[in-house]
Scaffold this active site. Structure first.
Site, PDB file in Angstrom:
ATOM      1  N   ARG A 102       4.002 -12.218 -16.105  1.00 23.43           N
ATOM      2  CA  ARG A 102       3.548 -10.707 -14.960  1.00 23.43           C
ATOM      3  C   ARG A 102       2.933 -10.051 -15.271  1.00 23.43           C
ATOM      4  O   ARG A 102       2.706  -9.622 -16.635  1.00 23.43           O
ATOM      5  CB  ARG A 102       4.813  -9.798 -14.760  1.00 23.43           C
ATOM      6  CG  ARG A 102       4.195  -8.829 -13.366  1.00 23.43           C
ATOM      7  CD  ARG A 102       5.536  -8.267 -13.067  1.00 23.43           C
ATOM      8  NE  ARG A 102       5.418  -6.732 -12.464  1.00 23.43           N
ATOM      9  CZ  ARG A 102       5.609  -6.309 -12.484  1.00 23.43           C
ATOM     10  NH1 ARG A 102       6.695  -5.404 -13.267  1.00 23.43           N
ATOM     11  NH2 ARG A 102       5.523  -4.821 -11.748  1.00 23.43           N
ATOM     12  N   GLN A 159       7.451   0.074  -8.189  1.00 26.44           N
ATOM     13  CA  GLN A 159       8.206   1.219  -8.710  1.00 26.44           C
ATOM     14  C   GLN A 159       7.241   2.216  -7.498  1.00 26.44           C
ATOM     15  O   GLN A 159       6.607   3.299  -8.423  1.00 26.44           O
ATOM     16  CB  GLN A 159       8.321   1.606 -10.134  1.00 26.44           C
ATOM     17  CG  GLN A 159       8.825   0.580 -11.358  1.00 26.44           C
ATOM     18  CD  GLN A 159       8.978   0.757 -12.251  1.00 26.44           C
ATOM     19  OE1 GLN A 159       9.477   0.682 -13.535  1.00 26.44           O
ATOM     20  NE2 GLN A 159       8.069   2.749 -12.711  1.00 26.44           N
ATOM     21  N   SER A 171       8.754   5.030  -7.144  1.00 23.36           N
ATOM     22  CA  SER A 171       9.006   6.279  -7.089  1.00 23.36           C
ATOM     23  C   SER A 171       8.216   6.903  -8.356  1.00 23.36           C
ATOM     24  O   SER A 171       8.582   8.147  -8.983  1.00 23.36           O
ATOM     25  CB  SER A 171      10.107   5.521  -8.373  1.00 23.36           C
ATOM     26  OG  SER A 171      11.015   4.862  -9.152  1.00 23.36           O
ATOM     27  N   ASN A 219      12.749  -3.790 -11.779  1.00 19.51           N
ATOM     28  CA  ASN A 219      12.757  -3.007 -13.121  1.00 19.51           C
ATOM     29  C   ASN A 219      13.917  -2.063 -13.773  1.00 19.51           C
ATOM     30  O   ASN A 219      14.496  -0.662 -12.783  1.00 19.51           O
ATOM     31  CB  ASN A 219      11.801  -1.535 -13.010  1.00 19.51           C
ATOM     32  CG  ASN A 219      10.162  -2.600 -12.736  1.00 19.51           C
ATOM     33  OD1 ASN A 219      10.401  -3.994 -12.125  1.00 19.51           O
ATOM     34  ND2 ASN A 219       9.432  -1.874 -13.014  1.00 19.51           N
ATOM     35  N   TYR A 274      15.916  -0.378 -17.113  1.00 26.03           N
ATOM     36  CA  TYR A 274      15.938  -0.353 -18.417  1.00 26.03           C
ATOM     37  C   TYR A 274      17.346   0.486 -19.037  1.00 26.03           C
ATOM     38  O   TYR A 274      17.399   0.670 -20.719  1.00 26.03           O
ATOM     39  CB  TYR A 274      14.375   0.567 -18.588  1.00 26.03           C
ATOM     40  CG  TYR A 274      13.351   0.188 -18.275  1.00 26.03           C
ATOM     41  CD1 TYR A 274      12.627  -0.198 -16.804  1.00 26.03           C
ATOM     42  CD2 TYR A 274      12.543   0.295 -19.693  1.00 26.03           C
ATOM     43  CE1 TYR A 274      11.207  -1.041 -16.856  1.00 26.03           C
ATOM     44  CE2 TYR A 274      11.522  -1.026 -19.884  1.00 26.03           C
ATOM     45  CZ  TYR A 274      10.627  -1.193 -18.315  1.00 26.03           C
ATOM     46  OH  TYR A 274      10.171  -1.686 -18.204  1.00 26.03           O
ATOM     47  N   GLU A 334      11.109  -6.486 -14.572  1.00 29.12           N
ATOM     48  CA  GLU A 334      11.367  -5.731 -16.511  1.00 29.12           C
ATOM     49  C   GLU A 334      11.866  -5.493 -16.957  1.00 29.12           C
ATOM     50  O   GLU A 334      13.744  -5.136 -16.221  1.00 29.12           O
ATOM     51  CB  GLU A 334      10.004  -3.867 -16.034  1.00 29.12           C
ATOM     52  CG  GLU A 334       8.919  -4.519 -15.745  1.00 29.12           C
ATOM     53  CD  GLU A 334       8.161  -3.219 -15.623  1.00 29.12           C
ATOM     54  OE1 GLU A 334       8.294  -1.937 -16.311  1.00 29.12           O
ATOM     55  OE2 GLU A 334       7.745  -3.199 -14.663  1.00 29.12           O
TER      56      GLU A 334
HETATM   57  C1  PNW Z   1       8.202   0.718 -16.375  1.00 28.15           C
HETATM   58  N1  PNW Z   1      12.878   5.267 -17.005  1.00 28.15           N
HETATM   59  O1  PNW Z   1       7.808   2.264 -16.214  1.00 28.15           O
HETATM   60  C2  PNW Z   1       6.548   0.418 -16.300  1.00 28.15           C
HETATM   61  O2  PNW Z   1       6.624   0.145 -14.544  1.00 28.15           O
HETATM   62  C3  PNW Z   1       5.905   0.334 -16.962  1.00 28.15           C
HETATM   63  O3  PNW Z   1       4.489   0.485 -16.957  1.00 28.15           O
HETATM   64  C4  PNW Z   1       5.564   1.267 -18.636  1.00 28.15           C
HETATM   65  O4  PNW Z   1       5.045   0.736 -19.870  1.00 28.15           O
HETATM   66  C5  PNW Z   1       7.185   0.423 -18.507  1.00 28.15           C
HETATM   67  O5  PNW Z   1       7.651   1.096 -17.719  1.00 28.15           O
HETATM   68  C6  PNW Z   1       7.508   1.143 -20.484  1.00 28.15           C
HETATM   69  O6  PNW Z   1       7.713   2.418 -20.505  1.00 28.15           O
HETATM   70  C7  PNW Z   1       9.175   2.953 -16.393  1.00 28.15           C
HETATM   71  O7  PNW Z   1      12.473   6.273 -17.119  1.00 28.15           O
HETATM   72  C8  PNW Z   1       8.972   4.372 -16.508  1.00 28.15           C
HETATM   73  O8  PNW Z   1      13.429   4.698 -16.719  1.00 28.15           O
HETATM   74  C9  PNW Z   1      10.976   5.243 -17.109  1.00 28.15           C
HETATM   75  C10 PNW Z   1      11.665   4.729 -16.617  1.00 28.15           C
HETATM   76  C11 PNW Z   1      11.891   3.035 -16.306  1.00 28.15           C
HETATM   77  C12 PNW Z   1      11.198   2.787 -16.608  1.00 28.15           C
END
Ligand code: PNW
Length: 508
Positions: A96, A186, A188, A326, A328, A397
């Protein structure tokens, strides 16, 4: 209690004695992800236009944790063959990556098409296909052409047409070879962009951000309909959208906290899911009512949340072949008492009006917001199934940040635990087409620069050639892909990674 809830519950709920081996089916796709600004570099090479991130970080170097911006990054613009070699070492099914809008359209509009920019993605796609790796293209990953920002950017309704024109160019050029498309990464991002903390650094909380969300969703839907109408029959690809779907768990069983968690999820999941996947479309009613009420109290005549017309609702409903997840981390949600006047007014946070915490017992990544709570992805999947009737999903992601060490045990633990939780979710009916690790290699983590490393491969940013070296997690991920199972105790004999023929893969 919290520890049980999020670290062990998947296993606890299913019973400790349940030791059956769970495998990923052979059709399940494993991949890795990057984005253009974060890896390509070559920010003004071969006619590329300026993006909002180029301008923002050039104007504000003080806002980057370690001062390193995306001017050179991993230099993937010149090193893409090495990137594909790494993908072959890992044995992934898909890659991706995103296309930089200003690289192919320096003005953002189709009056000026940059052939050299288009050629770069042709080369990358062809190199992937040469080795049987499926390209998954993100059309927009945060790097708007600066020229379009100056015309209003995502707050302007005009962006919907600009995006459709840009998308048509990409479909015309690449749809013969690209079968997986993600319109937007995203939505958001709007809340950060209009909160003044990321590019373009505009401060319009609770107002500009909601306009942005509306236009992002409409742009997505137009692109989806375009593909559906003019390309789908011929090329048979899929078009989805990636959403940032972290999960909000109620802090405890108190009714007010359960309600607070539901409100939080309506604003962070439902805001994007409802218009596309719910039966009646539109933004969630709770969100519409809450923002309306607050807006009136704040002296606005109309709600700060824009309305969707019946045509727009129709356009959006069903406008995706899959939802890109995505995911995390997780948060605990607690109802707020009136005395907690802690948020800016107006703002999304104030509209939601809840308190968020994370457990001290969750293992922490290098990024302050990133804590490991694998039960969250299981809960998220079940929530989506219940609320949106088992939508087709693709994990686009998931990743973990560390420092520069090659011995990234914490990333290995994170990946294994989340993949096990995902297997449970699949067993309970979740439709998941594949899984994508963020990220193939260390890259420019926006305002964090290179101070937070997300790569399966470490990148030496001091070296001219941006040398890439496999971490322990690269070897473990390779093994998972090969065996289709998560082995808790496997360690490699040596840390050397090399290309393994696909025929050596265990298939179920
Ligand atoms: C993603 N959170 O963003 C993005 O798609 C990427 O570009 C980035 O490098 C990656 O995550 C790592 O940060 C996020 O706060 C940023 O939970 C923050 C969050 C989740 C996704």
């Amino acid at each position: 209690m919290r520890l049980c809830l999020l670290l062990f519950c998947v296993t606890a709920v299913r019973g400790w004695s349940d030791t059956r081996i769970r495998k990923f089916k052979k059709e399940f796709l494993f991949g890795v992800a990057t984005s253009a600004y974060q890896v390509e570099g070559a920010w003004d090479t071969d006619g590329k236009g300026e993006s909002i991130w180029d301008k923002y970080l050039h104007d504000h170097p003080e806002l980057i944790a370690d001062g390193r911006n995306g001017d050179i990054a991993c230099d993937s613009y010149h090193q893409y063959k090495r990137d594909v070699e790494m993908l072959r070492e890992l044995g992934v099914d898909h890659y991706r990556f995103s296309i930089s809008w200003p690289r192919v359209l320096p003005t953002g509009l189709t009056n000026d098409i940059n052939e050299k920019g288009l050629q770069y993605y042709d080369n990358l796609i062809n190199e992937l296909l040469k080795y049987g790796i499926e390209p998954m293209v993100t059309i927009y990953h945060f790097d708007l052409p600066q020229s379009l920002q100056e015309l209003g950017g995502w707050a302007s309704p005009l962006v919907v047409q600009w995006f459709e024109d840009y998308t048509r160019l990409l479909f015309d050029r690449y749809a013969d070879r690209v079968k997986f498309w993600i319109t937007i990464n995203q939505p958001s991002f709007c809340f950060e962009s209009y909160g003044g903390i990321t590019a373009p650094g505009i401060k319009s909380k609770g107002l500009g951000d909601y306009m942005c969300v509306k236009h992002v969703l409409l742009a997505h839907a137009k692109a989806y309909r375009l593909y559906e109408k003019e390309y789908k029959n011929k090329y048979k690809g899929s078009v989805g959208i990636s959403l940032s779907l972290n999960f909000g768990h109620p802090l405890n069983n108190k009714t007010e906290n359960q309600e607070a968690a539901e409100i939080f999820r309506d604003f962070t999941i439902g805001l994007y899911m409802n218009p596309i996947w719910s039966k009646y479309g539109d933004f969630p009613k709770t969100v519409r009512n809450r923002v309306m009420k607050k807006s009136k109290e704040q002296g606005y005549e109309k709600s700060r949340l824009p309305t969707l017309s019946s045509e727009e609702i129709k356009l959006l409903k069903g406008s995706a072949d899959f939802v890109g997840i995505n995911h995390y981390t997780s948060v605990f949600v607690e109802a707020r008492t009136d005395s907690d006047e802690i948020f800016e007014v107006p703002s999304l946070q104030d509209d939601i009006g809840v308190l968020l915490t994370q457990s001290d017992e969750w293992v922490s990544g290098k990024s302050s917001w990133l804590k490991s709570a694998p039960y969250g992805i299981y809960k998220l999947c079940l929530y989506l199934n219940e609320k949106y009737n088992y939508p087709q999903t693709f994990v686009t992601e998931q990743g973990w940040s560390t420092g520069t060490s090659l011995n990234d045990r914490s990333r290995v633990d994170y990946l294994r635990e989340y993949l096990i939780a995902l297997l449970f979710a699949i067993e309970d009916g979740t439709k998941v087409m594949g899984y994508t690790v963020w990220s193939l290699m260390d890259n420019v983590e926006w305002n964090a620069g290179t101070s937070e490393r997300f790569g399966l491969y470490e990148v030496d940013f001091e070296a001219e050639e941006k040398t890439r070296t496999a971490r322990l997690s690269a070897l473990v991920y390779k093994r998972i892909i090969q065996k289709r199972v998560v082995e808790k105790d496997w360690t490699p004999d040596s840390w050397k990674i090399s290309i393994t023929p696909r025929s050596e893969r265990d298939e179920l």
